[in-house]
Design a protein around this motif. Structure first.
Motif, mmCIF file in Angstrom:
data_model
loop_
_atom_site.group_PDB
_atom_site.id
_atom_site.type_symbol
_atom_site.label_atom_id
_atom_site.label_comp_id
_atom_site.label_asym_id
_atom_site.label_seq_id
_atom_site.Cartn_x
_atom_site.Cartn_y
_atom_site.Cartn_z
ATOM 1 N N ASP A 14 0.803 -1.220 0.000
ATOM 2 C CA ASP A 14 0.000 0.000 0.000
ATOM 3 C C ASP A 14 0.838 1.274 0.000
ATOM 4 O O ASP A 14 0.355 2.337 -0.375
ATOM 5 C CB ASP A 14 -1.015 0.007 1.153
ATOM 6 C CG ASP A 14 -0.379 0.149 2.520
ATOM 7 O OD1 ASP A 14 0.849 0.008 2.649
ATOM 8 O OD2 ASP A 14 -1.131 0.393 3.482
ATOM 9 N N LYS B 133 1.662 -3.443 4.712
ATOM 10 C CA LYS B 133 0.306 -3.839 4.313
ATOM 11 C C LYS B 133 0.351 -4.249 2.844
ATOM 12 O O LYS B 133 0.903 -3.533 1.998
ATOM 13 C CB LYS B 133 -0.682 -2.688 4.508
ATOM 14 C CG LYS B 133 -0.762 -2.186 5.934
ATOM 15 C CD LYS B 133 -1.379 -3.218 6.849
ATOM 16 C CE LYS B 133 -1.557 -2.657 8.245
ATOM 17 N NZ LYS B 133 -2.150 -3.599 9.161
ATOM 18 N N PHE C 280 -1.912 -6.067 -0.493
ATOM 19 C CA PHE C 280 -3.234 -6.402 -1.021
ATOM 20 C C PHE C 280 -3.104 -6.823 -2.474
ATOM 21 O O PHE C 280 -2.042 -6.674 -3.098
ATOM 22 C CB PHE C 280 -4.198 -5.215 -0.873
ATOM 23 C CG PHE C 280 -3.846 -4.019 -1.716
ATOM 24 C CD1 PHE C 280 -4.437 -3.817 -2.951
ATOM 25 C CD2 PHE C 280 -2.913 -3.085 -1.262
ATOM 26 C CE1 PHE C 280 -4.103 -2.710 -3.726
ATOM 27 C CE2 PHE C 280 -2.581 -1.976 -2.026
ATOM 28 C CZ PHE C 280 -3.178 -1.792 -3.256
ATOM 29 N N ASN D 260 -10.014 -6.476 -1.776
ATOM 30 C CA ASN D 260 -10.472 -7.016 -0.492
ATOM 31 C C ASN D 260 -9.536 -8.106 0.036
ATOM 32 O O ASN D 260 -9.626 -8.492 1.200
ATOM 33 C CB ASN D 260 -11.898 -7.556 -0.613
ATOM 34 C CG ASN D 260 -12.005 -8.680 -1.646
ATOM 35 O OD1 ASN D 260 -11.430 -8.564 -2.730
ATOM 36 N ND2 ASN D 260 -12.720 -9.726 -1.330
ATOM 37 N N LYS E 90 -6.279 -9.022 1.585
ATOM 38 C CA LYS E 90 -5.268 -8.255 2.324
ATOM 39 C C LYS E 90 -4.444 -9.159 3.225
ATOM 40 O O LYS E 90 -4.909 -10.210 3.655
ATOM 41 C CB LYS E 90 -5.951 -7.189 3.187
ATOM 42 C CG LYS E 90 -6.748 -6.189 2.385
ATOM 43 C CD LYS E 90 -7.469 -5.227 3.285
ATOM 44 C CE LYS E 90 -8.328 -4.281 2.438
ATOM 45 N NZ LYS E 90 -9.054 -3.343 3.275
ATOM 46 N N GLU E 91 -3.237 -8.689 3.512
ATOM 47 C CA GLU E 91 -2.383 -9.359 4.496
ATOM 48 C C GLU E 91 -1.407 -8.347 5.085
ATOM 49 O O GLU E 91 -1.233 -7.259 4.540
ATOM 50 C CB GLU E 91 -1.638 -10.549 3.891
ATOM 51 C CG GLU E 91 -0.460 -10.160 3.038
ATOM 52 C CD GLU E 91 0.413 -11.337 2.664
ATOM 53 O OE1 GLU E 91 0.600 -12.275 3.464
ATOM 54 O OE2 GLU E 91 0.933 -11.308 1.536
ATOM 55 N N THR E 92 -0.780 -8.728 6.180
ATOM 56 C CA THR E 92 0.198 -7.878 6.846
ATOM 57 C C THR E 92 1.489 -8.646 7.011
ATOM 58 O O THR E 92 1.488 -9.774 7.512
ATOM 59 C CB THR E 92 -0.320 -7.438 8.236
ATOM 60 O OG1 THR E 92 -1.562 -6.747 8.057
ATOM 61 C CG2 THR E 92 0.676 -6.527 8.924
#
Length: 114
Positions: free
Chosen positions: A72, A98, A100, A106, A108-110
């Protein structure tokens, strides 16, 4: 006697792993690969991953639909990954990243880098 029990347990474990691989179309080795993220069922798995600075994370798309891996903050962006394609990025600096899918935002992961 003890050796036979150990051998039996090991054979049962190996058979169980083979059964899991056959049922789910995946290998146990792939699931245990360090710093690996699988894209399947329109999800990143795991959705949260912690790695050490200097680590390379590999994403692999197992879906029949293309996906991208996008940070992001704009640090990285993969091309569209078709089924079985992979993308790698080396995380040199600690922080929380972050991620995506640019096609399906929609998803998503971290990634936490220590």
């Amino acid at each position: 006697m003890q050796t036979k029990k150990i051998r039996r347990v090991l054979l049962m474990a190996a058979a169980g792993s083979a059964l899991i691989a056959a049922l789910f179309g995946t290998s146990v080795a792939r699931a245990e690969a360090p710093n690996a993220v699988v894209i399947k069922n329109f999800m990143f798995s795991p959705m949260e991953l912690t790695v050490k600075a200097g680590s390379t994370v590999t994403w692999k798309n197992l879906d029949g639909e293309p996906h991208t891996v996008v940070n992001d903050a704009g640090m990285f962006r993969s091309a569209a990954l078709d089924q079985n394609d992979t993308y790698q990025f080396r995380f040199d600096k600690p922080g929380v990243y972050k991620v995506f899918c640019g096609i399906h935002p929609n998803m998503k992961e971290t990634i936490t880098v220590q």
